[in-house]
Design a protein around this motif. Structure first.
Motif, PDB file in Angstrom:
ATOM      1  N   MET A   1       0.844  -1.198   0.000  1.00  0.00           N
ATOM      2  CA  MET A   1       0.000   0.000   0.000  1.00  0.00           C
ATOM      3  C   MET A   1       0.878   1.245   0.000  1.00  0.00           C
ATOM      4  O   MET A   1       1.866   1.330   0.713  1.00  0.00           O
ATOM      5  CB  MET A   1      -0.902   0.010   1.245  1.00  0.00           C
ATOM      6  CG  MET A   1      -1.854   1.200   1.310  1.00  0.00           C
ATOM      7  SD  MET A   1      -2.944   1.107   2.765  1.00  0.00           S
ATOM      8  CE  MET A   1      -3.851   2.639   2.575  1.00  0.00           C
ATOM      9  N   LYS A   2       0.532   2.225  -0.821  1.00  0.00           N
ATOM     10  CA  LYS A   2       1.324   3.448  -0.868  1.00  0.00           C
ATOM     11  C   LYS A   2       1.137   4.242   0.421  1.00  0.00           C
ATOM     12  O   LYS A   2       0.181   4.045   1.171  1.00  0.00           O
ATOM     13  CB  LYS A   2       0.914   4.289  -2.075  1.00  0.00           C
ATOM     14  CG  LYS A   2      -0.473   4.893  -1.983  1.00  0.00           C
ATOM     15  CD  LYS A   2      -0.742   5.789  -3.179  1.00  0.00           C
ATOM     16  CE  LYS A   2      -2.105   6.482  -3.020  1.00  0.00           C
ATOM     17  NZ  LYS A   2      -2.400   7.391  -4.131  1.00  0.00           N
ATOM     18  N   LYS A   3       2.055   5.162   0.660  1.00  0.00           N
ATOM     19  CA  LYS A   3       1.994   5.988   1.853  1.00  0.00           C
ATOM     20  C   LYS A   3       0.735   6.853   1.860  1.00  0.00           C
ATOM     21  O   LYS A   3       0.287   7.342   0.818  1.00  0.00           O
ATOM     22  CB  LYS A   3       3.213   6.901   1.910  1.00  0.00           C
ATOM     23  CG  LYS A   3       4.535   6.177   2.112  1.00  0.00           C
ATOM     24  CD  LYS A   3       4.735   5.767   3.558  1.00  0.00           C
ATOM     25  CE  LYS A   3       6.133   5.210   3.775  1.00  0.00           C
ATOM     26  NZ  LYS A   3       6.383   4.834   5.184  1.00  0.00           N
ATOM     27  N   ILE A   4       0.155   7.014   3.042  1.00  0.00           N
ATOM     28  CA  ILE A   4      -0.989   7.906   3.223  1.00  0.00           C
ATOM     29  C   ILE A   4      -0.431   9.282   3.542  1.00  0.00           C
ATOM     30  O   ILE A   4       0.219   9.485   4.569  1.00  0.00           O
ATOM     31  CB  ILE A   4      -1.896   7.400   4.359  1.00  0.00           C
ATOM     32  CG1 ILE A   4      -2.486   6.032   3.979  1.00  0.00           C
ATOM     33  CG2 ILE A   4      -3.017   8.409   4.632  1.00  0.00           C
ATOM     34  CD1 ILE A   4      -3.214   5.348   5.119  1.00  0.00           C
ATOM     35  N   ARG A   5      -0.662  10.231   2.666  1.00  0.00           N
ATOM     36  CA  ARG A   5      -0.039  11.552   2.766  1.00  0.00           C
ATOM     37  C   ARG A   5      -0.896  12.483   3.628  1.00  0.00           C
ATOM     38  O   ARG A   5      -2.068  12.705   3.337  1.00  0.00           O
ATOM     39  CB  ARG A   5       0.177  12.109   1.366  1.00  0.00           C
ATOM     40  CG  ARG A   5       1.134  11.243   0.531  1.00  0.00           C
ATOM     41  CD  ARG A   5       1.012  11.484  -0.948  1.00  0.00           C
ATOM     42  NE  ARG A   5      -0.322  11.154  -1.433  1.00  0.00           N
ATOM     43  CZ  ARG A   5      -0.674  11.203  -2.724  1.00  0.00           C
ATOM     44  NH1 ARG A   5       0.203  11.566  -3.633  1.00  0.00           N
ATOM     45  NH2 ARG A   5      -1.903  10.893  -3.082  1.00  0.00           N
ATOM     46  N   VAL A   6      -0.279  13.027   4.650  1.00  0.00           N
ATOM     47  CA  VAL A   6      -1.000  13.703   5.729  1.00  0.00           C
ATOM     48  C   VAL A   6      -0.558  15.157   5.859  1.00  0.00           C
ATOM     49  O   VAL A   6       0.626  15.479   5.707  1.00  0.00           O
ATOM     50  CB  VAL A   6      -0.731  12.975   7.065  1.00  0.00           C
ATOM     51  CG1 VAL A   6      -1.319  13.744   8.236  1.00  0.00           C
ATOM     52  CG2 VAL A   6      -1.285  11.556   7.018  1.00  0.00           C
ATOM     53  N   ILE A   7      -1.525  16.035   6.155  1.00  0.00           N
ATOM     54  CA  ILE A   7      -1.192  17.370   6.653  1.00  0.00           C
ATOM     55  C   ILE A   7      -1.802  17.517   8.047  1.00  0.00           C
ATOM     56  O   ILE A   7      -2.835  16.915   8.350  1.00  0.00           O
ATOM     57  CB  ILE A   7      -1.669  18.507   5.725  1.00  0.00           C
ATOM     58  CG1 ILE A   7      -3.197  18.530   5.612  1.00  0.00           C
ATOM     59  CG2 ILE A   7      -1.015  18.409   4.355  1.00  0.00           C
ATOM     60  CD1 ILE A   7      -3.712  19.750   4.841  1.00  0.00           C
TER      61      ILE A   7
END
Length: 232
Positions: A1-7
């Motif tokens: 699974m690709k990284k979950i990109r967070v702000i």
């Protein structure tokens, strides 16, 4: 699974450091940016690369609820606040979860699992891609396209923003609500029998005041407001 990109958007320094440390402990997460107020977030302009936003409600100036309305395209929003009474308001602007300060890591991990489950469904949902003929649709399943013959569908099951297309031996999930699907001309052979169900007319074996039984021996409930649809 690709990284979950967070702000992360949090004005309190200690809470900001805590949330950031929690996010960085999750291997599947990648922190794209950290903000102290909504105005700084909006300067970003493009949010196509953002999967998830951890958002404090009690921000100076533009509050978190208002910011979420501006950034509806971000798939996942998790609200953070010291005030539990904001919960109802947060879900009205499409929050996936609601964390009340002080936040502990055990509760945070439950939120992480909800995020992963939601994004997995979102990524794997078989979207309408194109159509061929009156009785065939193609939907995406991963990187492949699967052809479905509409006359072989037994029924549709609505799951909020998703709809299950149910055949005898298989189910496919489509990112479209059941009401929108039933407006399509090619689904004119279906009748809605319940808020959550629509059946293929030709698949109905019998029905009474409470249930519809299909040829596949599946029984589905009849909603009171939809009973008249069976008078065809």
């Amino acid at each position: 699974m690709k990284k979950i990109r967070v702000i992360i958007v949090e004005d309190d320094e200690l809470d900001r450091l805590l949330i950031t440390s929690f996010v960085k402990r999750i291997e599947d997460f990648e922190v794209l940016a950290i903000y102290e107020d909504a105005e700084s977030v909006l300067e970003r302009n493009n949010f196509d690369d953002v999967d998830c936003m951890f958002l404090d409600i009690d921000l100076p100036g533009i509050n978190g609820l208002s910011l979420r309305k501006e950034l509806e395209k971000i798939p996942v929003c998790v609200f953070i606040t010291s005030h539990p009474d904001y919960a109802v308001d947060s879900f009205e602007v499409d929050a996936l979860d609601f964390l009340v300060k002080p936040i502990n890591f055990e509760r945070f991990e439950k939120t992480v699992q909800r995020i992963k489950d939601y994004l997995e469904i979102n990524n794997k949902a078989e979207l309408y891609d194109n159509y061929l003929g009156e009785d065939v649709i193609f939907i995406k399943v991963g990187n492949k396209e699967v052809k479905i013959k509409l006359h072989e569908l037994n029924y549709l099951e609505g799951l909020k923003d998703y709809t299950l297309l149910v055949l005898n031996q298989q189910k496919y999930c489509v990112l479209s609500n059941i009401g929108k699907i039933l407006q399509e001309e090619r689904f004119k052979t279906f009748i809605r029998i319940h808020r959550s169900y629509a059946v293929q007319k030709s698949m109905i074996a019998n029905y009474d005041n409470h249930n519809v039984e299909l040829n596949s021996n599946v029984k589905l409930p009849i909603g009171r407001n939809f009973r008249k649809n069976l008078d065809f």
